[in-house]
Design a protein around this motif. Structure first.
Motif: not given
Length: 79
Positions: A1-7, A44-49, A66-79
């Motif tokens: 599953x591909x995951x989008x990581x933002x912020x 931002x980046x992508x992680x595949x599991x 929170x990573x280095x003071x930023x609340x990251x946004x993590x969700x399934x990446x859209x195809x």
């Protein structure tokens, strides 16, 4: 599953991103998107599991984390 990581803070490295997801299970790939002109992170980046159950746990566990003071946004990446 591909995951989008933002912020992500722009100082977060690809290795740090990988280490965030490893406690949740096997990580197939981890890509931090870089600006071609500056060579710096775009935040931002992508992680595949490979296992959906582990990926869903990672999404639930890391969204708003929170990573280095930023609340990251993590969700399934859209195809």
């Amino acid at each position: 599953m591909k995951i989008l990581v933002r912020n992500l803070d722009r100082s977060v490295s690809q290795q740090e991103l990988l280490e965030l997801f490893q406690p949740f299970g096997q990580v197939e790939s981890c890509i931090l998107v870089m600006d071609a002109a500056t060579g710096k992170s775009k935040g931002f980046g992508f992680v595949e599991m490979p296992h959906a159950r582990e990926a869903i746990k990672a999404i639930k566990g890391l969204n708003t984390f929170k990573v280095k003071g930023h609340g990251i946004r993590v969700k399934a990446a859209e195809a």
